[in-house]
Write a protein that holds these residues in place. Structure first.
Motif, PDB file in Angstrom:
ATOM      1  N   GLY A 151       0.817  -1.216   0.000  1.00 54.83           N
ATOM      2  CA  GLY A 151       0.000   0.000   0.000  1.00 54.83           C
ATOM      3  C   GLY A 151       0.845   1.257   0.000  1.00 54.83           C
ATOM      4  O   GLY A 151       0.554   2.222  -0.718  1.00 54.83           O
ATOM      5  N   GLY A 152       1.912   1.266   0.810  1.00 49.27           N
ATOM      6  CA  GLY A 152       2.819   2.415   0.847  1.00 49.27           C
ATOM      7  C   GLY A 152       3.502   2.652  -0.483  1.00 49.27           C
ATOM      8  O   GLY A 152       3.651   3.797  -0.929  1.00 49.27           O
ATOM      9  N   LEU A 153       3.875   1.565  -1.142  1.00 50.12           N
ATOM     10  CA  LEU A 153       4.502   1.679  -2.463  1.00 50.12           C
ATOM     11  C   LEU A 153       3.521   2.262  -3.476  1.00 50.12           C
ATOM     12  O   LEU A 153       3.870   3.170  -4.238  1.00 50.12           O
ATOM     13  CB  LEU A 153       4.999   0.310  -2.929  1.00 50.12           C
ATOM     14  N   ALA A 154       2.291   1.788  -3.446  1.00 51.03           N
ATOM     15  CA  ALA A 154       1.278   2.260  -4.400  1.00 51.03           C
ATOM     16  C   ALA A 154       0.936   3.730  -4.176  1.00 51.03           C
ATOM     17  O   ALA A 154       0.869   4.516  -5.128  1.00 51.03           O
ATOM     18  CB  ALA A 154       0.025   1.403  -4.294  1.00 51.03           C
ATOM     19  N   VAL A 155       0.746   4.118  -2.918  1.00 49.20           N
ATOM     20  CA  VAL A 155       0.374   5.510  -2.618  1.00 49.20           C
ATOM     21  C   VAL A 155       1.514   6.465  -2.946  1.00 49.20           C
ATOM     22  O   VAL A 155       1.300   7.528  -3.549  1.00 49.20           O
ATOM     23  CB  VAL A 155      -0.064   5.649  -1.145  1.00 49.20           C
ATOM     24  N   SER A 156       2.732   6.103  -2.576  1.00 51.42           N
ATOM     25  CA  SER A 156       3.864   6.993  -2.860  1.00 51.42           C
ATOM     26  C   SER A 156       4.112   7.098  -4.362  1.00 51.42           C
ATOM     27  O   SER A 156       4.411   8.182  -4.867  1.00 51.42           O
ATOM     28  CB  SER A 156       5.119   6.521  -2.116  1.00 51.42           C
ATOM     29  N   PHE A 157       3.966   5.995  -5.095  1.00 50.40           N
ATOM     30  CA  PHE A 157       4.132   6.042  -6.545  1.00 50.40           C
ATOM     31  C   PHE A 157       3.064   6.924  -7.177  1.00 50.40           C
ATOM     32  O   PHE A 157       3.365   7.760  -8.042  1.00 50.40           O
ATOM     33  CB  PHE A 157       4.075   4.631  -7.137  1.00 50.40           C
ATOM     34  N   ALA A 158       1.829   6.765  -6.751  1.00 54.06           N
ATOM     35  CA  ALA A 158       0.733   7.575  -7.309  1.00 54.06           C
ATOM     36  C   ALA A 158       0.933   9.058  -7.004  1.00 54.06           C
ATOM     37  O   ALA A 158       0.647   9.913  -7.852  1.00 54.06           O
ATOM     38  CB  ALA A 158      -0.604   7.096  -6.751  1.00 54.06           C
TER      39      ALA A 158
ATOM     40  N   ALA B 275       8.970  21.302  -0.174  1.00 59.46           N
ATOM     41  CA  ALA B 275       9.127  20.226  -1.159  1.00 59.46           C
ATOM     42  C   ALA B 275      10.477  19.538  -1.014  1.00 59.46           C
ATOM     43  O   ALA B 275      10.596  18.341  -1.289  1.00 59.46           O
ATOM     44  CB  ALA B 275       8.974  20.773  -2.568  1.00 59.46           C
ATOM     45  N   LEU B 276      11.479  20.266  -0.569  1.00 58.89           N
ATOM     46  CA  LEU B 276      12.810  19.708  -0.384  1.00 58.89           C
ATOM     47  C   LEU B 276      12.835  18.646   0.710  1.00 58.89           C
ATOM     48  O   LEU B 276      13.739  17.812   0.760  1.00 58.89           O
ATOM     49  CB  LEU B 276      13.800  20.836  -0.059  1.00 58.89           C
ATOM     50  N   VAL B 277      11.836  18.654   1.570  1.00 54.29           N
ATOM     51  CA  VAL B 277      11.701  17.636   2.614  1.00 54.29           C
ATOM     52  C   VAL B 277      10.649  16.596   2.229  1.00 54.29           C
ATOM     53  O   VAL B 277      10.860  15.395   2.384  1.00 54.29           O
ATOM     54  CB  VAL B 277      11.339  18.295   3.967  1.00 54.29           C
ATOM     55  N   VAL B 278       9.522  17.071   1.714  1.00 57.94           N
ATOM     56  CA  VAL B 278       8.390  16.182   1.444  1.00 57.94           C
ATOM     57  C   VAL B 278       8.670  15.218   0.292  1.00 57.94           C
ATOM     58  O   VAL B 278       8.443  14.006   0.425  1.00 57.94           O
ATOM     59  CB  VAL B 278       7.110  17.005   1.173  1.00 57.94           C
ATOM     60  N   LEU B 279       9.145  15.715  -0.837  1.00 56.54           N
ATOM     61  CA  LEU B 279       9.373  14.831  -1.985  1.00 56.54           C
ATOM     62  C   LEU B 279      10.431  13.765  -1.723  1.00 56.54           C
ATOM     63  O   LEU B 279      10.190  12.588  -2.000  1.00 56.54           O
ATOM     64  CB  LEU B 279       9.721  15.642  -3.227  1.00 56.54           C
ATOM     65  N   PRO B 280      11.595  14.112  -1.167  1.00 57.07           N
ATOM     66  CA  PRO B 280      12.526  13.040  -0.814  1.00 57.07           C
ATOM     67  C   PRO B 280      11.935  12.069   0.211  1.00 57.07           C
ATOM     68  O   PRO B 280      12.228  10.875   0.167  1.00 57.07           O
ATOM     69  CB  PRO B 280      13.740  13.781  -0.247  1.00 57.07           C
ATOM     70  N   GLY B 281      11.078  12.562   1.096  1.00 56.61           N
ATOM     71  CA  GLY B 281      10.420  11.675   2.058  1.00 56.61           C
ATOM     72  C   GLY B 281       9.498  10.680   1.379  1.00 56.61           C
ATOM     73  O   GLY B 281       9.449   9.500   1.743  1.00 56.61           O
ATOM     74  N   ILE B 282       8.768  11.142   0.380  1.00 60.48           N
ATOM     75  CA  ILE B 282       7.884  10.250  -0.373  1.00 60.48           C
ATOM     76  C   ILE B 282       8.703   9.223  -1.151  1.00 60.48           C
ATOM     77  O   ILE B 282       8.361   8.034  -1.197  1.00 60.48           O
ATOM     78  CB  ILE B 282       6.971  11.061  -1.316  1.00 60.48           C
ATOM     79  N   VAL B 283       9.793   9.670  -1.753  1.00 60.49           N
ATOM     80  CA  VAL B 283      10.668   8.745  -2.488  1.00 60.49           C
ATOM     81  C   VAL B 283      11.289   7.734  -1.528  1.00 60.49           C
ATOM     82  O   VAL B 283      11.358   6.539  -1.826  1.00 60.49           O
ATOM     83  CB  VAL B 283      11.755   9.521  -3.272  1.00 60.49           C
ATOM     84  N   PHE B 284      11.710   8.202  -0.359  1.00 61.23           N
ATOM     85  CA  PHE B 284      12.255   7.289   0.655  1.00 61.23           C
ATOM     86  C   PHE B 284      11.219   6.234   1.015  1.00 61.23           C
ATOM     87  O   PHE B 284      11.528   5.037   1.069  1.00 61.23           O
ATOM     88  CB  PHE B 284      12.676   8.064   1.908  1.00 61.23           C
ATOM     89  N   CYS B 285       9.997   6.660   1.256  1.00 60.02           N
ATOM     90  CA  CYS B 285       8.914   5.731   1.605  1.00 60.02           C
ATOM     91  C   CYS B 285       8.709   4.700   0.508  1.00 60.02           C
ATOM     92  O   CYS B 285       8.579   3.502   0.781  1.00 60.02           O
ATOM     93  CB  CYS B 285       7.634   6.510   1.872  1.00 60.02           C
ATOM     94  N   SER B 286       8.691   5.145  -0.729  1.00 58.86           N
ATOM     95  CA  SER B 286       8.482   4.241  -1.850  1.00 58.86           C
ATOM     96  C   SER B 286       9.579   3.184  -1.919  1.00 58.86           C
ATOM     97  O   SER B 286       9.300   1.986  -2.039  1.00 58.86           O
ATOM     98  CB  SER B 286       8.437   5.041  -3.149  1.00 58.86           C
ATOM     99  N   PHE B 287      10.812   3.607  -1.836  1.00 63.86           N
ATOM    100  CA  PHE B 287      11.914   2.661  -1.960  1.00 63.86           C
ATOM    101  C   PHE B 287      12.131   1.845  -0.695  1.00 63.86           C
ATOM    102  O   PHE B 287      12.635   0.723  -0.755  1.00 63.86           O
ATOM    103  CB  PHE B 287      13.180   3.376  -2.425  1.00 63.86           C
ATOM    104  N   PHE B 288      11.734   2.373   0.441  1.00 62.65           N
ATOM    105  CA  PHE B 288      11.749   1.586   1.674  1.00 62.65           C
ATOM    106  C   PHE B 288      10.775   0.417   1.527  1.00 62.65           C
ATOM    107  O   PHE B 288      11.107  -0.725   1.830  1.00 62.65           O
ATOM    108  CB  PHE B 288      11.367   2.460   2.871  1.00 62.65           C
ATOM    109  N   CYS B 289       9.577   0.717   1.059  1.00 58.53           N
ATOM    110  CA  CYS B 289       8.572  -0.329   0.847  1.00 58.53           C
ATOM    111  C   CYS B 289       9.055  -1.343  -0.184  1.00 58.53           C
ATOM    112  O   CYS B 289       8.864  -2.555  -0.019  1.00 58.53           O
ATOM    113  CB  CYS B 289       7.245   0.289   0.412  1.00 58.53           C
TER     114      CYS B 289
END
Length: 124
Positions: free
Chosen positions: A66-73, A94-108
């Motif tokens: 789910g985390g992978l799907a939401v962060s990718f979307a 954005a300098l914090v949020v976007l890398p955080g979303i990418v981190f979440c995606s690749f963590f998942c």
């Protein structure tokens, strides 16, 4: 399942520059893209280390998928319509949020990939 995990993970780096294009300055784009790429590497490594090795996984695979799907979307939405990102988030945020979303995606991804490898090892 494995195909979907790999498809989203391998497609994400190619859309990151489009998300970064929301900001006008070339220096801003480069800085944002750099931090997203660093977060990609750190996220995958942390996800692989955090993957559980016990047999009873509980909800971990579902949460990671789910985390992978939401962060990718989310990243895909920002890449397709960068003006949404620029209007919603200042560059500093954005300098914090976007890398955080990418981190979440690749963590998942790291968690799911490790779980798939461990599952295959048990089957064989």
């Amino acid at each position: 399942c494995s195909f979907c995990i790999h498809a989203t993970t391998y497609a994400l780096p190619s859309v990151l520059p489009f998300a970064a294009s929301a900001y006008r300055s070339a220096a801003m784009k480069q800085q944002l893209l750099l931090w997203m790429m660093v977060s990609q590497q750190v996220g995958e490594a942390c996800g692989r280390m955090a993957a559980p090795i016990k047999r009873k996984l509980g909800v971990i695979p579902g949460v990671a998928l789910g985390g992978l799907a939401v962060s990718f979307a989310t990243i895909l939405t920002f890449a397709v319509n960068p003006s949404v990102l620029a209007n919603a988030l200042s560059f500093r945020v954005a300098l914090v949020v976007l890398p955080g979303i990418v981190f979440c995606s690749f963590f998942c991804y790291g968690v799911l990939q490790t779980l798939l490898f461990l599952r295959a090892r048990v089957i064989i």
